[in-house]
Design an enzyme around this catalytic site. Sequence first.
Site, PDB file in Angstrom:
ATOM      1  CB  THR A  19      -0.765   0.065   1.191  1.00 35.53           C
ATOM      2  OG1 THR A  19      -1.651  -1.141   1.099  1.00 35.53           O
ATOM      3  CG2 THR A  19      -1.765   1.299   1.215  1.00 35.53           C
TER       4      THR A  19
ATOM      5  CG  HIS B 111      -0.474   0.489  -4.286  1.00 34.62           C
ATOM      6  ND1 HIS B 111      -0.695   0.206  -5.839  1.00 34.62           N
ATOM      7  CD2 HIS B 111      -0.733  -0.487  -3.736  1.00 34.62           C
ATOM      8  CE1 HIS B 111      -1.113  -0.982  -5.843  1.00 34.62           C
ATOM      9  NE2 HIS B 111      -1.096  -1.591  -4.813  1.00 34.62           N
TER      10      HIS B 111
ATOM     11  CD  GLU C 179       3.424  -3.444   6.573  1.00 29.01           C
ATOM     12  OE1 GLU C 179       2.728  -3.891   5.804  1.00 29.01           O
ATOM     13  OE2 GLU C 179       4.588  -3.842   6.678  1.00 29.01           O
TER      14      GLU C 179
ATOM     15  CB  CYS D  12     -15.623  -0.679  11.216  1.00 23.62           C
ATOM     16  SG  CYS D  12     -16.111   1.046  11.473  1.00 23.62           S
TER      17      CYS D  12
ATOM     18  CG  ASP E 234       5.208 -13.393  -8.241  1.00 26.26           C
ATOM     19  OD1 ASP E 234       4.340 -12.894  -7.365  1.00 26.26           O
ATOM     20  OD2 ASP E 234       6.008 -12.659  -8.869  1.00 26.26           O
TER      21      ASP E 234
ATOM     22  CB  SER F 259      -5.260  -8.965  -4.825  1.00 25.47           C
ATOM     23  OG  SER F 259      -6.455  -9.440  -5.424  1.00 25.47           O
TER      24      SER F 259
END
Length: 354
Positions: free
Chosen positions: A52, A55, A76, A119, A207, A275
């Site tokens: 992320t 991105h 993280e 949520c 992959d 994904s």
Amino acid sequence: MERLGVYAVNGKMKAIVKHQRGYGAEMQMVDIPYIEEHEVLIKVKATSICGTDVHIYSWDEWSESRVNPPYIFGHEFAGEVVETGSKVTNVKVGDFVSAETHLVCYECPQCLSGQYHICKNTKIIGVDTHGCFAEYVALPAVNLWKNPSDMPFDVASVQEPMGNAVHTVLAGDVAGKTVAVIGCGPIGIMAVGVARAAGAAQVIALDLNDYRLNLAKEMGATAVVNSKEQNPLEVIHQLTDGNGVDVVCEMSGHPVAMDQGFKMVTNGGRVSILSLPVRPVSIDITNDVVFKGITVQGITGRKMYETWQQVSSLLKSGQVDVTPLITHHFPLEDFAKGFDLMIEGKCGKVVLHP
């Protein structure tokens, strides 16, 4: 609302700031955040780069529609509590913590039924709020997870993405089954290790990147498939005696790979999708979903806090060892080197140290 003073003499810290609506990021000196009565201030010891974050750094269509620079990104991490708000009771100064990155409302129908991970009003640390690519981060105490004191900082920093892998793999039974993991980014590679630990008979990793397929082997894949050089459907047919796989964990988001995943799953099997495709994907619903009678699951985040308990137990027991996956360490200032490696796919997990 009570606001507490900042921790540190000068009140400044280094942080990686997504500074513009475009490619890249900047190292800046910014104010150490204040904390409110329900929050804690954490000194970050290790923070890892997520897909992320890539991105956001690369500024693709998803990030352009979602995030609002300038702000500190990253979500993280592992660190030490250095200050607590007056109403915090679950952690104390000196505790070694990581964090659940979904900020939830606790009031919507999903939260009231215990499904906090879906949520309706979720905000994500480092996406919708300031994140942890910094020397310090302020977070609600309820989001913190206390780590064992002997857990290495880098391992502790990858528990959040490992939680995604655990949630995806363990969303159904895998013991004695054949599992295909499509997409061997760091979370996909961790999913390989989780599936083996959960008793899967075969774990097939797919992959286009040989570097990451080799990491998947180290994490326990029984077979690897380079989909650029081999026909994955033919290989899966051979490996499963023509039956197809019982479980597909879709981690790639690539339209072709996703379609192949639905074609390789056996009748009555499961496809769990973590994904995030950036565009709509064409799937043969009639033949690959309905007539097969398969279960299709969308997986988001981690179950709060069931998944964290599973992650912690798998690491503590040694059933899953993520150290082969952590391939690079850099000082926070060298973040660009880490992002370059992630973009090139020439790494596993990259950990930054403030």
